[in-house]
Write a protein that holds these residues in place. Structure first.
Motif, PDB file in Angstrom:
ATOM      1  N   TYR A 129       0.834  -1.203   0.000  1.00  0.00           N
ATOM      2  CA  TYR A 129       0.000   0.000   0.000  1.00  0.00           C
ATOM      3  C   TYR A 129       0.873   1.259   0.000  1.00  0.00           C
ATOM      4  O   TYR A 129       0.584   2.236  -0.696  1.00  0.00           O
ATOM      5  CB  TYR A 129      -0.912   0.018   1.227  1.00  0.00           C
ATOM      6  CG  TYR A 129      -1.940  -1.082   1.261  1.00  0.00           C
ATOM      7  CD1 TYR A 129      -2.923  -1.177   0.283  1.00  0.00           C
ATOM      8  CD2 TYR A 129      -1.946  -2.022   2.288  1.00  0.00           C
ATOM      9  CE1 TYR A 129      -3.878  -2.182   0.320  1.00  0.00           C
ATOM     10  CE2 TYR A 129      -2.897  -3.027   2.338  1.00  0.00           C
ATOM     11  CZ  TYR A 129      -3.859  -3.107   1.353  1.00  0.00           C
ATOM     12  OH  TYR A 129      -4.801  -4.101   1.393  1.00  0.00           O
ATOM     13  N   ASN A 172       2.424   1.758  -3.468  1.00  0.00           N
ATOM     14  CA  ASN A 172       1.442   2.268  -4.426  1.00  0.00           C
ATOM     15  C   ASN A 172       1.218   3.768  -4.251  1.00  0.00           C
ATOM     16  O   ASN A 172       1.162   4.524  -5.234  1.00  0.00           O
ATOM     17  CB  ASN A 172       0.112   1.524  -4.255  1.00  0.00           C
ATOM     18  CG  ASN A 172       0.213   0.057  -4.603  1.00  0.00           C
ATOM     19  OD1 ASN A 172       1.127  -0.368  -5.314  1.00  0.00           O
ATOM     20  ND2 ASN A 172      -0.710  -0.732  -4.092  1.00  0.00           N
ATOM     21  N   THR A 173       1.093   4.189  -3.011  1.00  0.00           N
ATOM     22  CA  THR A 173       0.842   5.605  -2.744  1.00  0.00           C
ATOM     23  C   THR A 173       2.030   6.464  -3.148  1.00  0.00           C
ATOM     24  O   THR A 173       1.861   7.527  -3.764  1.00  0.00           O
ATOM     25  CB  THR A 173       0.528   5.811  -1.251  1.00  0.00           C
ATOM     26  OG1 THR A 173      -0.605   5.009  -0.899  1.00  0.00           O
ATOM     27  CG2 THR A 173       0.220   7.265  -0.956  1.00  0.00           C
ATOM     28  N   THR A 197       1.868   9.181  -6.155  1.00  0.00           N
ATOM     29  CA  THR A 197       2.081  10.567  -5.731  1.00  0.00           C
ATOM     30  C   THR A 197       3.252  11.205  -6.472  1.00  0.00           C
ATOM     31  O   THR A 197       3.148  12.333  -6.969  1.00  0.00           O
ATOM     32  CB  THR A 197       2.331  10.625  -4.212  1.00  0.00           C
ATOM     33  OG1 THR A 197       1.206  10.065  -3.526  1.00  0.00           O
ATOM     34  CG2 THR A 197       2.533  12.054  -3.758  1.00  0.00           C
ATOM     35  N   TYR A 255      -2.496   2.047 -12.305  1.00  0.00           N
ATOM     36  CA  TYR A 255      -2.067   3.272 -11.633  1.00  0.00           C
ATOM     37  C   TYR A 255      -2.450   4.522 -12.426  1.00  0.00           C
ATOM     38  O   TYR A 255      -2.708   5.581 -11.855  1.00  0.00           O
ATOM     39  CB  TYR A 255      -0.551   3.252 -11.429  1.00  0.00           C
ATOM     40  CG  TYR A 255      -0.063   2.189 -10.480  1.00  0.00           C
ATOM     41  CD1 TYR A 255      -0.585   2.084  -9.195  1.00  0.00           C
ATOM     42  CD2 TYR A 255       0.926   1.286 -10.859  1.00  0.00           C
ATOM     43  CE1 TYR A 255      -0.134   1.113  -8.313  1.00  0.00           C
ATOM     44  CE2 TYR A 255       1.389   0.316  -9.984  1.00  0.00           C
ATOM     45  CZ  TYR A 255       0.856   0.230  -8.718  1.00  0.00           C
ATOM     46  OH  TYR A 255       1.298  -0.729  -7.847  1.00  0.00           O
ATOM     47  N   TRP A 271      -1.761  12.012  -2.016  1.00  0.00           N
ATOM     48  CA  TRP A 271      -1.454  11.305  -0.774  1.00  0.00           C
ATOM     49  C   TRP A 271      -2.733  10.835  -0.080  1.00  0.00           C
ATOM     50  O   TRP A 271      -2.765   9.768   0.533  1.00  0.00           O
ATOM     51  CB  TRP A 271      -0.648  12.221   0.146  1.00  0.00           C
ATOM     52  CG  TRP A 271      -0.306  11.630   1.473  1.00  0.00           C
ATOM     53  CD1 TRP A 271      -0.936  11.856   2.660  1.00  0.00           C
ATOM     54  CD2 TRP A 271       0.752  10.703   1.760  1.00  0.00           C
ATOM     55  NE1 TRP A 271      -0.343  11.141   3.667  1.00  0.00           N
ATOM     56  CE2 TRP A 271       0.698  10.421   3.146  1.00  0.00           C
ATOM     57  CE3 TRP A 271       1.735  10.095   0.984  1.00  0.00           C
ATOM     58  CZ2 TRP A 271       1.595   9.558   3.761  1.00  0.00           C
ATOM     59  CZ3 TRP A 271       2.623   9.231   1.602  1.00  0.00           C
ATOM     60  CH2 TRP A 271       2.550   8.969   2.967  1.00  0.00           C
ATOM     61  N   ASP A 287      -7.737   7.500  -2.274  1.00  0.00           N
ATOM     62  CA  ASP A 287      -7.821   6.055  -2.028  1.00  0.00           C
ATOM     63  C   ASP A 287      -7.940   5.254  -3.320  1.00  0.00           C
ATOM     64  O   ASP A 287      -7.647   4.060  -3.343  1.00  0.00           O
ATOM     65  CB  ASP A 287      -8.984   5.725  -1.097  1.00  0.00           C
ATOM     66  CG  ASP A 287     -10.321   6.199  -1.636  1.00  0.00           C
ATOM     67  OD1 ASP A 287     -10.392   6.584  -2.815  1.00  0.00           O
ATOM     68  OD2 ASP A 287     -11.303   6.181  -0.871  1.00  0.00           O
ATOM     69  N   MET A 298      -4.507   2.166  -2.559  1.00  0.00           N
ATOM     70  CA  MET A 298      -3.658   3.162  -1.928  1.00  0.00           C
ATOM     71  C   MET A 298      -3.633   2.998  -0.405  1.00  0.00           C
ATOM     72  O   MET A 298      -4.462   2.314   0.189  1.00  0.00           O
ATOM     73  CB  MET A 298      -4.158   4.571  -2.272  1.00  0.00           C
ATOM     74  CG  MET A 298      -4.243   4.866  -3.757  1.00  0.00           C
ATOM     75  SD  MET A 298      -2.628   4.926  -4.560  1.00  0.00           S
ATOM     76  CE  MET A 298      -2.695   3.410  -5.517  1.00  0.00           C
ATOM     77  N   SER A 311      -4.301   5.260   1.815  1.00  0.00           N
ATOM     78  CA  SER A 311      -5.471   5.881   2.432  1.00  0.00           C
ATOM     79  C   SER A 311      -6.647   4.914   2.481  1.00  0.00           C
ATOM     80  O   SER A 311      -7.367   4.843   3.485  1.00  0.00           O
ATOM     81  CB  SER A 311      -5.863   7.140   1.653  1.00  0.00           C
ATOM     82  OG  SER A 311      -7.040   7.705   2.171  1.00  0.00           O
TER      83      SER A 311
END
Length: 300
Positions: free
Chosen positions: A98, A101-102, A106, A167, A234, A237, A249, A251
């Protein structure tokens, strides 16, 4: 006989001017005091939610449900973070996935939006591009539409290109946002054309002028754009466009953990603190650049 009326008028004007000046100074001091009180009160009210978020993250569960609530934690504990770690450890997808991925979404989305929006803004700001007025009009009008209005068209376009569950489903809508173009164009207008002409005389090409001269001069706008995109990505989700668990994500994962009911309210407080601390740090570091950008672009 000398007419003394002009001198009397001058004396009267001086007395009146001094009186008005004195009143203006007194009014200014009073206004400054009232303004200071108003700003201090506004700042205090603005910081209260942040204090409550950080305080709740370290409160035991029974203290979180107290009414009226305590803004300052009375018995600090790390149980909420331990509980969060235990839940993440039992997840089907590793927590590191996770997080990866974030970070990937980002960084790619933020850098891509900055480069594309600045490259589009440069010719619109410094050259007479045919239809530039229409283009900027469309850009300005597009800023009035919230994401809830453009959500369905975005989904249809991404689905048509086969980008759902990738993505790019999160990255491309951010890169295509018109806010970056508007900000960069408004800031690039202030760059003197004489600098660009001097660089051309010295043999610099358009890309070198854009990258070596214009971009350093619009650094405040660039940093502001980075912060705005970083904050948006950031906290995204991606659940609207991504259904694979290993593509979701951070979140989304944290919110799913914290939505298990009252027993997870402590974990929810820890999640809120984790999600908000990074944007706060970035804003504190570069707040002067953001203020400078808003002053030049007319943002509120």
């Amino acid at each position: 006989m000398i007419d003394s009326r002009p001198f009397a008028e001058i004396a009267s004007f001086k007395i009146t001017y001094k009186s008005k000046q004195k009143k203006r100074i007194n009014r200014s001091k009073t206004g400054d005091a009232l303004l200071f009180i108003f700003l201090a009160l506004s700042g205090f009210l603005s910081i209260l939610p942040l204090v409550l978020i950080f305080s709740n993250a370290f409160k035991p569960l029974d203290e979180i449900f107290l009414y009226p609530p305590n803004f300052i934690v009375q018995h600090p504990t790390l149980d909420n973070f331990r509980d969060l770690g235990v839940v993440l450890g039992t997840s089907l997808v590793p927590f590191s996935r996770y997080f990866f991925n974030t970070i990937l979404v980002t960084v790619v989305g933020t850098v891509g939006h900055l480069i594309i929006s600045s490259m589009c803004a440069y010719p619109l700001a410094k050259y007479k591009v045919p239809g530039s007025g229409i283009i900027m009009g469309l850009v300005t009008y597009s800023l009035m539409f919230p994401s809830s209005v453009t959500g369905i068209p975005n989904y249809m376009i991404l689905n048509w290109f086969g980008l759902i569950d990738t993505y790019w489903a999160i990255i491309l809508p951010v890169i295509a946002s018109s806010l970056g173009l508007y900000l960069m164009k408004q800031f690039m207008i202030t760059v003197p054309m004489s600098l660009i002409e001097s660089a051309k005389i010295d043999g610099a090409g358009e890309f070198k002028i854009y990258w070596k001269i214009v971009m350093p001069l619009v650094k405040p706008a660039s940093i502001t754009l980075i912060i705005l995109n970083f904050r948006a990505l950031w906290a995204a989700d991606g659940s609207t466009y991504i259904y694979r668990e290993d593509y979701k994500m951070l979140s989304y994962a944290l919110n799913q953990i914290a939505s298990a009911g009252p027993a997870r309210q402590g974990t929810l407080a820890a999640v809120a603190m984790i999600m908000i601390i990074v944007p706060i740090v970035m804003f504190i570091i570069s707040q002067s650049n953001m203020i400078d950008t808003m002053a030049h672009s007319g943002m509120k």
